[in-house]
Design a protein around this motif. Structure first.
Motif, mmCIF file in Angstrom:
data_model
loop_
_atom_site.group_PDB
_atom_site.id
_atom_site.type_symbol
_atom_site.label_atom_id
_atom_site.label_comp_id
_atom_site.label_asym_id
_atom_site.label_seq_id
_atom_site.Cartn_x
_atom_site.Cartn_y
_atom_site.Cartn_z
ATOM 1 N N PHE A 188 -25.530 21.822 -1.434
ATOM 2 C CA PHE A 188 -24.206 22.411 -1.581
ATOM 3 C C PHE A 188 -24.229 23.456 -2.673
ATOM 4 O O PHE A 188 -25.074 23.435 -3.561
ATOM 5 C CB PHE A 188 -23.144 21.341 -1.854
ATOM 6 C CG PHE A 188 -23.430 20.480 -3.056
ATOM 7 C CD1 PHE A 188 -22.909 20.790 -4.301
ATOM 8 C CD2 PHE A 188 -24.227 19.347 -2.938
ATOM 9 C CE1 PHE A 188 -23.177 19.996 -5.402
ATOM 10 C CE2 PHE A 188 -24.488 18.538 -4.035
ATOM 11 C CZ PHE A 188 -23.963 18.867 -5.272
ATOM 12 N N ARG A 189 -23.301 24.400 -2.581
ATOM 13 C CA ARG A 189 -23.197 25.471 -3.567
ATOM 14 C C ARG A 189 -22.339 25.014 -4.724
ATOM 15 O O ARG A 189 -21.490 24.143 -4.589
ATOM 16 C CB ARG A 189 -22.614 26.710 -2.920
ATOM 17 C CG ARG A 189 -23.585 27.293 -1.894
ATOM 18 C CD ARG A 189 -23.049 28.513 -1.272
ATOM 19 N NE ARG A 189 -23.589 29.666 -1.993
ATOM 20 C CZ ARG A 189 -23.641 30.878 -1.469
ATOM 21 N NH1 ARG A 189 -23.191 31.100 -0.269
ATOM 22 N NH2 ARG A 189 -24.129 31.866 -2.157
ATOM 23 N N GLY A 190 -22.568 25.628 -5.863
ATOM 24 C CA GLY A 190 -21.813 25.282 -7.057
ATOM 25 C C GLY A 190 -20.331 25.595 -6.903
ATOM 26 O O GLY A 190 -19.968 26.605 -6.311
ATOM 27 N N PRO A 215 -20.842 30.266 -6.935
ATOM 28 C CA PRO A 215 -21.468 30.148 -5.621
ATOM 29 C C PRO A 215 -22.916 30.642 -5.570
ATOM 30 O O PRO A 215 -23.598 30.459 -4.577
ATOM 31 C CB PRO A 215 -20.569 30.987 -4.710
ATOM 32 C CG PRO A 215 -19.828 31.895 -5.617
ATOM 33 C CD PRO A 215 -19.728 31.195 -6.934
ATOM 34 N N GLY A 216 -23.391 31.229 -6.674
ATOM 35 C CA GLY A 216 -24.787 31.641 -6.753
ATOM 36 C C GLY A 216 -25.715 30.488 -7.115
ATOM 37 O O GLY A 216 -26.923 30.647 -7.151
ATOM 38 N N GLU A 217 -25.138 29.331 -7.377
ATOM 39 C CA GLU A 217 -25.919 28.135 -7.682
ATOM 40 C C GLU A 217 -25.886 27.196 -6.481
ATOM 41 O O GLU A 217 -24.871 27.075 -5.808
ATOM 42 C CB GLU A 217 -25.335 27.413 -8.894
ATOM 43 C CG GLU A 217 -25.379 28.229 -10.160
ATOM 44 C CD GLU A 217 -24.694 27.537 -11.320
ATOM 45 O OE1 GLU A 217 -24.017 26.520 -11.108
ATOM 46 O OE2 GLU A 217 -24.830 28.034 -12.447
ATOM 47 N N MET A 218 -27.002 26.532 -6.240
ATOM 48 C CA MET A 218 -27.082 25.579 -5.139
ATOM 49 C C MET A 218 -27.752 24.311 -5.646
ATOM 50 O O MET A 218 -28.704 24.377 -6.428
ATOM 51 C CB MET A 218 -27.890 26.146 -3.975
ATOM 52 C CG MET A 218 -27.983 25.215 -2.791
ATOM 53 S SD MET A 218 -28.756 25.971 -1.348
ATOM 54 C CE MET A 218 -30.417 26.198 -1.925
ATOM 55 N N TYR A 219 -27.245 23.178 -5.199
ATOM 56 C CA TYR A 219 -27.781 21.882 -5.592
ATOM 57 C C TYR A 219 -28.277 21.161 -4.353
ATOM 58 O O TYR A 219 -27.610 21.147 -3.324
ATOM 59 C CB TYR A 219 -26.706 21.045 -6.293
ATOM 60 C CG TYR A 219 -26.174 21.719 -7.523
ATOM 61 C CD1 TYR A 219 -26.821 21.562 -8.737
ATOM 62 C CD2 TYR A 219 -25.060 22.544 -7.460
ATOM 63 C CE1 TYR A 219 -26.352 22.201 -9.871
ATOM 64 C CE2 TYR A 219 -24.589 23.188 -8.590
ATOM 65 C CZ TYR A 219 -25.237 23.020 -9.791
ATOM 66 O OH TYR A 219 -24.781 23.652 -10.902
ATOM 67 N N ILE A 220 -29.458 20.573 -4.456
ATOM 68 C CA ILE A 220 -30.045 19.796 -3.364
ATOM 69 C C ILE A 220 -30.202 18.380 -3.891
ATOM 70 O O ILE A 220 -30.820 18.164 -4.927
ATOM 71 C CB ILE A 220 -31.417 20.369 -2.955
ATOM 72 C CG1 ILE A 220 -31.288 21.846 -2.591
ATOM 73 C CG2 ILE A 220 -32.011 19.570 -1.809
ATOM 74 C CD1 ILE A 220 -32.613 22.563 -2.432
ATOM 75 N N GLN A 221 -29.636 17.408 -3.178
ATOM 76 C CA GLN A 221 -29.726 16.033 -3.664
ATOM 77 C C GLN A 221 -29.808 15.052 -2.506
ATOM 78 O O GLN A 221 -29.482 15.370 -1.374
ATOM 79 C CB GLN A 221 -28.546 15.683 -4.554
ATOM 80 C CG GLN A 221 -27.237 15.436 -3.839
ATOM 81 C CD GLN A 221 -26.144 14.991 -4.793
ATOM 82 O OE1 GLN A 221 -25.955 15.610 -5.839
ATOM 83 N NE2 GLN A 221 -25.453 13.954 -4.451
ATOM 84 N N ASP A 222 -30.261 13.848 -2.840
ATOM 85 C CA ASP A 222 -30.320 12.715 -1.904
ATOM 86 C C ASP A 222 -31.165 13.002 -0.665
ATOM 87 O O ASP A 222 -30.763 12.691 0.455
ATOM 88 C CB ASP A 222 -28.909 12.273 -1.489
ATOM 89 C CG ASP A 222 -28.086 11.818 -2.673
ATOM 90 O OD1 ASP A 222 -28.680 11.328 -3.655
ATOM 91 O OD2 ASP A 222 -26.859 11.947 -2.624
ATOM 92 N N ASN A 223 -32.327 13.586 -0.875
ATOM 93 C CA ASN A 223 -33.257 13.820 0.233
ATOM 94 C C ASN A 223 -34.318 12.732 0.199
ATOM 95 O O ASN A 223 -35.143 12.683 -0.704
ATOM 96 C CB ASN A 223 -33.909 15.200 0.102
ATOM 97 C CG ASN A 223 -32.916 16.295 0.347
ATOM 98 O OD1 ASN A 223 -32.508 16.491 1.469
ATOM 99 N ND2 ASN A 223 -32.519 16.975 -0.699
ATOM 100 N N VAL A 224 -34.281 11.873 1.188
ATOM 101 C CA VAL A 224 -35.195 10.739 1.246
ATOM 102 C C VAL A 224 -35.796 10.674 2.653
ATOM 103 O O VAL A 224 -35.095 10.842 3.641
ATOM 104 C CB VAL A 224 -34.445 9.418 0.942
ATOM 105 C CG1 VAL A 224 -35.387 8.243 0.995
ATOM 106 C CG2 VAL A 224 -33.765 9.496 -0.405
ATOM 107 N N THR A 225 -37.092 10.420 2.717
ATOM 108 C CA THR A 225 -37.772 10.260 3.996
ATOM 109 C C THR A 225 -38.047 8.778 4.224
ATOM 110 O O THR A 225 -38.467 8.067 3.308
ATOM 111 C CB THR A 225 -39.104 11.038 4.000
ATOM 112 O OG1 THR A 225 -38.831 12.406 3.694
ATOM 113 C CG2 THR A 225 -39.797 10.947 5.335
ATOM 114 N N HIS A 226 -37.827 8.337 5.432
ATOM 115 C CA HIS A 226 -38.100 6.941 5.788
ATOM 116 C C HIS A 226 -39.568 6.636 5.483
ATOM 117 O O HIS A 226 -40.450 7.468 5.733
ATOM 118 C CB HIS A 226 -37.808 6.725 7.274
ATOM 119 C CG HIS A 226 -37.871 5.296 7.679
ATOM 120 N ND1 HIS A 226 -39.064 4.676 7.975
ATOM 121 C CD2 HIS A 226 -36.899 4.368 7.821
ATOM 122 C CE1 HIS A 226 -38.815 3.418 8.293
ATOM 123 N NE2 HIS A 226 -37.505 3.202 8.213
#
Length: 51
Positions: free
Chosen positions: A3-5, A9-20
């Motif tokens: 999601f963007r800040g 809006p020039g900032e983006m956050y990536i979270q909760d990426n989990v692989t089985h």
């Protein structure tokens, strides 16, 4: 999830990426993060943070 800040809006956050566990060590999460990062760059995102 990416999601963007809210304040910048020039900032983006990536979270909760989990692989089985059955699918780890195949580069799935890396490919996903690289794709999201590339798309962010094409949309004027100058800062990306992995949470």
């Amino acid at each position: 999830m990416a999601f963007r800040g809210q304040d910048d809006p020039g900032e983006m956050y990536i979270q909760d990426n989990v692989t089985h566990p059955d699918h780890r060590r195949h580069g799935i999460t890396r490919a996903l993060i690289e794709t999201v990062a590339h798309r962010g760059k094409t949309r004027a995102v100058y800062e990306q943070t992995l949470l």
